[in-house]
Write a protein that holds these residues in place. Sequence first.
Motif, mmCIF file in Angstrom:
data_model
loop_
_atom_site.group_PDB
_atom_site.id
_atom_site.type_symbol
_atom_site.label_atom_id
_atom_site.label_comp_id
_atom_site.label_asym_id
_atom_site.label_seq_id
_atom_site.Cartn_x
_atom_site.Cartn_y
_atom_site.Cartn_z
ATOM 1 N N GLN A 145 41.576 28.871 20.744
ATOM 2 C CA GLN A 145 40.381 28.438 20.732
ATOM 3 C C GLN A 145 39.245 28.965 21.406
ATOM 4 N N PRO A 146 38.245 29.087 20.878
ATOM 5 C CA PRO A 146 37.134 29.809 21.476
ATOM 6 C C PRO A 146 36.812 29.344 22.956
ATOM 7 N N ALA A 147 36.821 28.155 23.304
ATOM 8 C CA ALA A 147 36.742 27.524 24.437
ATOM 9 C C ALA A 147 37.590 27.925 25.620
ATOM 10 N N PHE A 148 38.865 28.254 25.136
ATOM 11 C CA PHE A 148 39.978 28.757 26.212
ATOM 12 C C PHE A 148 39.771 30.162 26.271
ATOM 13 N N LEU A 149 39.510 30.820 25.302
ATOM 14 C CA LEU A 149 39.522 32.363 25.167
ATOM 15 C C LEU A 149 38.332 32.727 26.082
ATOM 16 N N LEU A 150 37.270 32.011 26.083
ATOM 17 C CA LEU A 150 35.963 32.119 27.083
ATOM 18 C C LEU A 150 36.642 31.914 28.370
ATOM 19 N N TYR A 151 37.366 30.844 28.816
ATOM 20 C CA TYR A 151 38.057 30.861 30.039
ATOM 21 C C TYR A 151 38.721 31.824 30.656
ATOM 22 N N VAL A 152 39.838 32.333 29.781
ATOM 23 C CA VAL A 152 40.450 33.530 29.961
ATOM 24 C C VAL A 152 39.715 34.697 30.213
ATOM 25 N N GLY A 153 38.965 35.020 29.391
ATOM 26 C CA GLY A 153 38.264 36.179 29.818
ATOM 27 C C GLY A 153 37.309 36.136 31.103
ATOM 28 N N SER A 154 36.756 35.084 31.282
ATOM 29 C CA SER A 154 36.121 34.802 32.553
ATOM 30 C C SER A 154 37.027 34.894 33.897
ATOM 31 N N VAL A 155 38.137 34.440 33.856
ATOM 32 C CA VAL A 155 39.134 34.561 34.720
ATOM 33 C C VAL A 155 39.741 35.940 35.109
ATOM 34 N N ILE A 156 39.664 36.920 33.865
ATOM 35 C CA ILE A 156 40.157 38.369 34.017
ATOM 36 C C ILE A 156 39.052 39.117 34.703
ATOM 37 N N VAL A 157 37.844 38.538 33.964
ATOM 38 C CA VAL A 157 36.845 39.612 34.783
ATOM 39 C C VAL A 157 36.549 39.202 36.111
ATOM 40 N N LEU A 158 36.812 37.980 36.464
ATOM 41 C CA LEU A 158 36.648 37.618 38.129
ATOM 42 C C LEU A 158 37.753 38.319 38.612
ATOM 43 N N VAL A 159 39.078 38.083 38.122
ATOM 44 C CA VAL A 159 40.154 38.792 39.107
ATOM 45 C C VAL A 159 40.054 40.384 39.204
ATOM 46 N N PHE A 160 39.590 41.039 38.162
ATOM 47 C CA PHE A 160 39.333 42.495 38.627
ATOM 48 C C PHE A 160 38.298 42.722 39.470
ATOM 49 N N ILE A 161 37.189 41.943 39.533
ATOM 50 C CA ILE A 161 36.012 42.207 40.464
ATOM 51 C C ILE A 161 36.675 41.894 41.549
ATOM 52 N N LEU A 162 37.614 41.008 42.121
ATOM 53 C CA LEU A 162 38.224 40.460 43.198
ATOM 54 C C LEU A 162 38.989 41.613 43.877
ATOM 55 N N VAL A 163 39.825 42.177 42.933
ATOM 56 C CA VAL A 163 40.906 43.119 43.236
ATOM 57 C C VAL A 163 40.382 44.395 43.638
ATOM 58 N N PHE A 164 39.342 44.891 42.733
ATOM 59 C CA PHE A 164 38.803 46.282 42.764
ATOM 60 C C PHE A 164 37.664 46.394 43.773
ATOM 61 N N HIS A 165 36.866 45.371 43.797
ATOM 62 C CA HIS A 165 35.714 45.446 44.497
ATOM 63 C C HIS A 165 35.816 44.706 45.897
ATOM 64 N N PHE A 166 36.106 43.437 45.956
ATOM 65 C CA PHE A 166 36.019 42.606 47.205
ATOM 66 C C PHE A 166 37.171 42.746 48.071
ATOM 67 N N SER A 167 38.495 42.951 47.335
ATOM 68 C CA SER A 167 39.771 43.149 47.931
ATOM 69 C C SER A 167 39.847 44.161 49.292
#
Length: 350
Positions: A145-167
């Motif tokens: 459903q669109p609402a959960f896909l938006l949540y999943v997309g947001s989580v993936i983007v945040l994880v990539f930022i944390l892993v490759f930039h902030f970590s």
Amino acid sequence: MGFSKDNLKGFVLALLSSGFIGASFIIKKKGLRRAAAVSGVRAGVGGYSYLWEPLWWIGMITMIIGEAANFVAYAFAPAVLVTPLGALSIIVSAVLAQFILNEKLHKLGILGCVLCITGSIIVVIHAPQEQAISSVQEIWSMATQPAFLLYVGSVIVLVFILVFHFSPQYGHTNVLVFTGICSLMGSLSVMSVKALGTSLKLTFEGNNQLIYPETWIFTFVVATCVITQMNYLNKALDTFNTAIVSPIYYAMFTSLTILASVIMFKDWEGQSAGNIVSEVCAFVVVLSGTILLHVTKDFERSPSFRGNYTPLSPTLSTRLCSGNGEMLKHDEEDDLCADEVCSRSHELYT
């Protein structure tokens, strides 16, 4: 709403899960310390010597048993009920730490335990009924459903930022980086675990769900999320003190999981405003107890160490201990000594 048989099964399994997981934190911590002492390279800086440490594997097996019980619990009860009960694992961890790690439990810490238990009881009383699901395809429609896909997309983007930039830059000085990755991935893993658990439950009941590709997609997501989650949880536990990691991880993980469950499974649909408010308040009570438990964990010991530290050996580097946090400058082979000497309330390894 009434407390159904499925909710009762999920509740009992969640209690068993908390016992095993709480014990695993202590065992794994000792295993990580022992491995770092032998190899001189901590897991927090990329070392994997703990994989050859039997004690760490005992802790991992204990955690797997606890997670397996948790896995089954999600098949019977909603995440809004199961996830907050994870706070009880912190009580188990605190009690065992007093005997195994010689960490004294302060009187205010006992109050924190009482708050955790009280909040958990309120959560159980006001928990929503588990909705009936007839197939994995029904769960798949919820996950797409669109609402959960938006949540999943947001989580993936945040994880990539944390892993490759902030970590690389802040991972070893800011506890929110590693725990943030664990919590974000953990919220997705719980949703996938619930989907997979429900699929297996239906299969055992005679409605085979293994023939559907959606079941195997959820299995792949579970494996990916859990591996990532465990990797960064090891880094967090080895880099920072358990008294800091546990409450932050619990707060972030539980909040994100409840949010994800409310979006995907619509746990609060059909509940009265009073029940929803009661659940939120109960979660705040549990969170307050968790924070109080860990903030006061070694309260009686810490004053005696402030400003009165004398190096244990000529090879130890300078330690600067203060009331608000410790900046620890040391060689990797001396990490274990510093971890034992400095207050467990706030530690940053540089």
